[in-house]
Design an enzyme around this catalytic site. Sequence first.
Site, mmCIF file in Angstrom:
data_model
loop_
_atom_site.group_PDB
_atom_site.id
_atom_site.type_symbol
_atom_site.label_atom_id
_atom_site.label_comp_id
_atom_site.label_asym_id
_atom_site.label_seq_id
_atom_site.Cartn_x
_atom_site.Cartn_y
_atom_site.Cartn_z
ATOM 1 N N TYR A 129 0.828 -1.208 0.000
ATOM 2 C CA TYR A 129 0.000 0.000 0.000
ATOM 3 C C TYR A 129 0.862 1.257 0.000
ATOM 4 C CZ TYR A 129 -3.580 3.360 1.367
ATOM 5 O OH TYR A 129 -4.416 4.443 1.413
ATOM 6 N N LYS A 134 1.525 3.978 -3.132
ATOM 7 C CA LYS A 134 1.224 5.399 -2.924
ATOM 8 C C LYS A 134 2.464 6.257 -3.187
ATOM 9 C CE LYS A 134 -3.122 5.070 -1.819
ATOM 10 N NZ LYS A 134 -4.172 5.657 -2.652
#
Length: 170
Positions: free
Chosen positions: A77, A81
């Site tokens: 994650y 990002k």
Amino acid sequence: EVVVDFERLDEHAAAFQGYDVGFCCLGTTRAKAGVAGFIRVDRDYVAQAAELARAGGCKHFILQSSQSANERSSFLYLRVKGEVENLVQAVGFDRCTILRPAMLLCTRQESRPAEWIAQRFLGLVARVFPTAYSVPVETVARAMVACVLKPSRGKVEVLENKAIHELGKA
């Protein structure tokens, strides 16, 4: 409102033309989309939308990312990002603002039991440490709009959770 097919985003280039400012909060979860789907939505779709926006005349792009985003992270994650932050910056907007909120406090239509528990806990923690671990989505939205109205602090500005809280109250 224009509905686009993100699998054929290049066919919708006209939907991205004629805007000075672009806002992007696009994202999914690994649980919902799988690893490949998460990467496609959170990195690839966002990067392509940014490119189309820039080609369509967008000068200021505002991206909602995540606290601790880092392209070198071992966590998927946070790595994705961080990667998308770099890709959006590389597009070459006159101004790029990246917001890195902590846990988003909101009501969801879908069931996410672990997130529901975390939100309840962090909602209580926020009473003591209001800007440390969470932020209401309404505050993020107000901060995104406010950053358009305030003078630029440079070509790229990264707003961490505390700054999002401050700007979202302004």
